[in-house]
Scaffold this motif. Structure first.
Motif, short mmCIF file in Angstrom:
data_model
loop_
_atom_site.label_atom_id
_atom_site.label_comp_id
_atom_site.label_asym_id
_atom_site.label_seq_id
_atom_site.Cartn_x
_atom_site.Cartn_y
_atom_site.Cartn_z
N PRO A 272 -14.37 77.26 0.35
CA PRO A 272 -15.03 77.36 1.66
C PRO A 272 -16.30 78.23 1.65
O PRO A 272 -16.36 79.30 2.23
N THR A 273 -17.31 77.73 0.95
CA THR A 273 -18.62 78.37 0.93
C THR A 273 -19.66 77.33 1.30
O THR A 273 -19.36 76.12 1.28
N PRO A 274 -20.89 77.73 1.63
CA PRO A 274 -21.91 76.76 2.03
C PRO A 274 -22.16 75.67 0.98
O PRO A 274 -22.60 74.56 1.33
N GLU A 275 -21.84 75.92 -0.28
CA GLU A 275 -22.10 74.94 -1.34
C GLU A 275 -21.27 73.67 -1.17
O GLU A 275 -21.61 72.62 -1.71
N VAL A 276 -20.19 73.76 -0.40
CA VAL A 276 -19.34 72.59 -0.25
C VAL A 276 -20.07 71.45 0.46
O VAL A 276 -19.82 70.28 0.18
N THR A 277 -20.99 71.77 1.35
CA THR A 277 -21.72 70.71 2.05
C THR A 277 -22.59 69.92 1.07
O THR A 277 -22.62 68.69 1.11
N ALA A 278 -23.30 70.62 0.20
CA ALA A 278 -24.14 69.94 -0.79
C ALA A 278 -23.27 69.10 -1.74
O ALA A 278 -23.66 67.98 -2.13
N TYR A 279 -22.11 69.63 -2.09
CA TYR A 279 -21.21 68.89 -2.97
C TYR A 279 -20.78 67.58 -2.31
O TYR A 279 -20.79 66.51 -2.94
N ILE A 280 -20.38 67.65 -1.04
CA ILE A 280 -19.93 66.45 -0.33
C ILE A 280 -21.07 65.43 -0.24
O ILE A 280 -20.90 64.24 -0.54
N LEU A 281 -22.26 65.87 0.15
CA LEU A 281 -23.37 64.96 0.32
C LEU A 281 -23.75 64.30 -1.00
O LEU A 281 -24.19 63.14 -1.04
N ALA A 282 -23.58 65.03 -2.11
CA ALA A 282 -23.97 64.50 -3.41
C ALA A 282 -22.92 63.54 -3.99
O ALA A 282 -23.27 62.61 -4.73
N HIS A 283 -21.65 63.76 -3.63
CA HIS A 283 -20.58 63.01 -4.30
C HIS A 283 -19.94 61.92 -3.45
O HIS A 283 -19.37 60.98 -4.00
N GLU A 284 -20.00 62.02 -2.11
CA GLU A 284 -19.30 61.02 -1.30
C GLU A 284 -19.88 59.63 -1.50
O GLU A 284 -19.13 58.63 -1.48
N SER A 285 -21.19 59.52 -1.70
CA SER A 285 -21.80 58.20 -1.87
C SER A 285 -21.48 57.57 -3.21
O SER A 285 -21.63 56.36 -3.40
N LYS A 286 -21.01 58.38 -4.17
CA LYS A 286 -20.67 57.87 -5.49
C LYS A 286 -19.23 57.37 -5.56
O LYS A 286 -18.83 56.74 -6.55
N CYS A 287 -18.44 57.69 -4.54
CA CYS A 287 -17.04 57.32 -4.57
C CYS A 287 -16.86 55.87 -4.13
O CYS A 287 -17.60 55.37 -3.30
#
Length: 287
Positions: A272-287
């Motif tokens: 639960p840190t701000p980096e989780v948003t960037a992770y989601i935006l970068a990886h959700e489209s690849k799933c």
């Protein structure tokens, strides 16, 4: 005759009464005027003089006692609602007719001879029974709208739903629809996510459903796409339902299936840190 209208999930509830109506502050932002009602609510001061305690088919219990209970037959559902502050005290008697799409609510009289027909927990029960006849799901979750897309984070207490909403709001200026109870509704142009009146005051909000996440605490951020039965079972675990009616459960399964068949669902391990948003935006489209 006093009359007010509320719009929840774009459904219009019209309350009619033969006495003054008292509405809690959290409902005020949801007031509308001159709309075509979807559900009629007839409100009555006091309880029927000929009321006879019915056979009880289901009880909603808390550690302190019974919060509400019901009797159900082919004609109507009778809900007995107790005062959360004094569970031995009957607060409302409500009759729901599914065929007529009407409620008759009998409530104790408050100050100035007014009644508060939607006093908790009856208000949320109205949205629940709406979900038994419409393409609607009530779920435990938070939702944020970012760049026109609504992401839902659904799960039990403690998994970080509110924390996720706050991170997206603080660091990406996303709009938080709600951080606890959401109403998902199917429209002709797709599924939308709404907030509902809570114990605090909030303006009505809505966003188009994009993705459903099931977060959990993890040592590193990670995403796992899920489909079919696995996605359906996760979503059903976090819907608000009471399991006392087989036809309601069948309807719930059908509606939830529609959601998971048309929208990406992911298990989401979260730090639960701000980096989780960037992770989601970068990886959700690849799933």
């Amino acid at each position: 005759m006093p009359k007010i209208q509320l719009a929840v999930g774009a459904f219009v509830f019209e309350l009619q009464a033969n006495c003054a109506l008292q509405i809690e502050d959290s409902y005020l932002p949801f007031l509308v005027e001159n709309k075509t009602p979807d559900i009629f609510i007839r409100c009555h001061a006091g309880f029927p003089t000929d009321f006879i305690q019915p056979e009880i088919h289901y009880q909603a219990k808390t550690p302190e006692g019974t919060l509400w209970e019901l009797h159900q037959n082919d004609q109507h559902t009778c809900v007995l609602v107790y005062n959360p502050e004094a569970l031995s005290e009957l607060q409302q008697i409500a009759y729901w007719s599914e065929t007529e799409r009407t409620w008759d609510i009998y409530a104790t009289v408050c100050a100035q001879n007014a009644i508060n027909p939607l006093a908790y927990p009856l208000g949320p029960l109205l949205w629940y029974y709406l979900s038994t006849i419409e393409e609607v799901l009530l779920i435990h979750g938070s939702a944020v709208v970012y760049e026109g897309q609504t992401r839902v984070f659904s799960g039990f207490s403690g998994v970080g739903k509110s924390t996720m909403a706050k991170i997206w709001e603080t660091h990406l200026n996303a709009t938080v629809i709600n951080d606890d109870r959401l109403l998902l509704r199917k429209h002709a142009d797709g599924w939308k996510v709404y907030n509902t009146p809570m114990f605090y005051v909030a303006e009505p909000k809505v966003g188009p459903l994009h993705t459903v996440f099931f977060p959990y605490h993890a040592p590193a951020n990670q995403i796992e796409p899920i489909q079919g039965v696995k996605a359906l079972s996760k979503l059903l675990a976090h819907t608000i339902h009471h399991g006392h009616n087989k036809s309601h459960l069948a309807h719930l399964m059908e509606v939830a299936t529609s959601v998971v068949e048309t929208h990406p669902c992911h298990l989401l391990g979260v730090v639960p840190t701000p980096e989780v948003t960037a992770y989601i935006l970068a990886h959700e489209s690849k799933c």
